[in-house]
Design a protein around this motif. Structure first.
Motif, PDB file in Angstrom:
ATOM      1  N   ARG A   1      -9.524  -0.362  -5.414  1.00  0.00           N
ATOM      2  CA  ARG A   1      -8.389  -0.404  -4.504  1.00  0.00           C
ATOM      3  C   ARG A   1      -7.842   0.969  -4.152  1.00  0.00           C
ATOM      4  NH1 ARG A   1      -4.575  -4.126  -7.864  1.00  0.00           N
ATOM      5  NH2 ARG A   1      -5.560  -2.899  -9.493  1.00  0.00           N
TER       6      ARG A   1
ATOM      7  N   SER B   1      -3.412  -3.019  -2.044  1.00  0.00           N
ATOM      8  CA  SER B   1      -3.344  -4.214  -2.898  1.00  0.00           C
ATOM      9  C   SER B   1      -2.743  -3.875  -4.257  1.00  0.00           C
ATOM     10  CB  SER B   1      -4.737  -4.831  -3.065  1.00  0.00           C
ATOM     11  OG  SER B   1      -5.276  -5.178  -1.805  1.00  0.00           O
TER      12      SER B   1
ATOM     13  N   SER C   1       0.828  -1.200   0.000  1.00  0.00           N
ATOM     14  CA  SER C   1       0.000   0.000   0.000  1.00  0.00           C
ATOM     15  C   SER C   1       0.862   1.249   0.000  1.00  0.00           C
ATOM     16  CB  SER C   1      -0.896   0.021   1.241  1.00  0.00           C
ATOM     17  OG  SER C   1      -1.696  -1.132   1.311  1.00  0.00           O
TER      18      SER C   1
END
Length: 129
Positions: free
Chosen positions: A67, A85, A16
């Protein structure tokens, strides 16, 4: 008006990152702020947009895939892009850009295709093991 991005770097697949865009020289509320990205060998593409006044958000769903989250902090004059992700296809230079509120409000199409008034210098994101 100056936009300054930060927060890019190298991250492993599945990791991330949170990118920041700080607006200098103007109140954040005067603009809608978007994130764009340019992958190697490709053109620049819009990723997400936020209107800081009401926090309405727009996403390029085909790129974001659920995401990424865009948010704003009006007190800090800052917009964030939280990315989780991450996959290698997210590797790109990420830019933030500002478009005036009157132009933003006048459009009935995606705010990601407007002509933006100000751009940052970009921050590089590399997703690789």
């Amino acid at each position: 008006v100056q936009l300054v991005e930060s927060g890019g770097g190298l991250v492993q697949p599945g990791g991330s990152l949170t990118l920041s865009c700080t607006v200098h020289g103007s109140a954040l509320d005067n603009y809608a702020i978007s994130w764009f990205r340019q992958a190697p060998g490709e053109g620049r593409k819009g990723v997400a947009c936020i209107n800081p006044i009401d926090s309405r958000r727009y996403y390029a769903d085909s790129l974001v895939k659920g995401r990424f989250t865009i948010s704003s902090d009006r007190a800090e004059n800052r917009v964030y892009l939280r990315m989780v992700s991450l996959e290698p296809d997210a590797t790109a230079i990420y830019y933030c850009a500002a478009v005036r509120q009157d132009v933003f409000r006048a459009t009935s199409s995606s705010p990601l295709i407007l002509n933006y008034d100000y751009w940052g210098q970009g921050t590089e994101v590399t997703v690789s093991s």
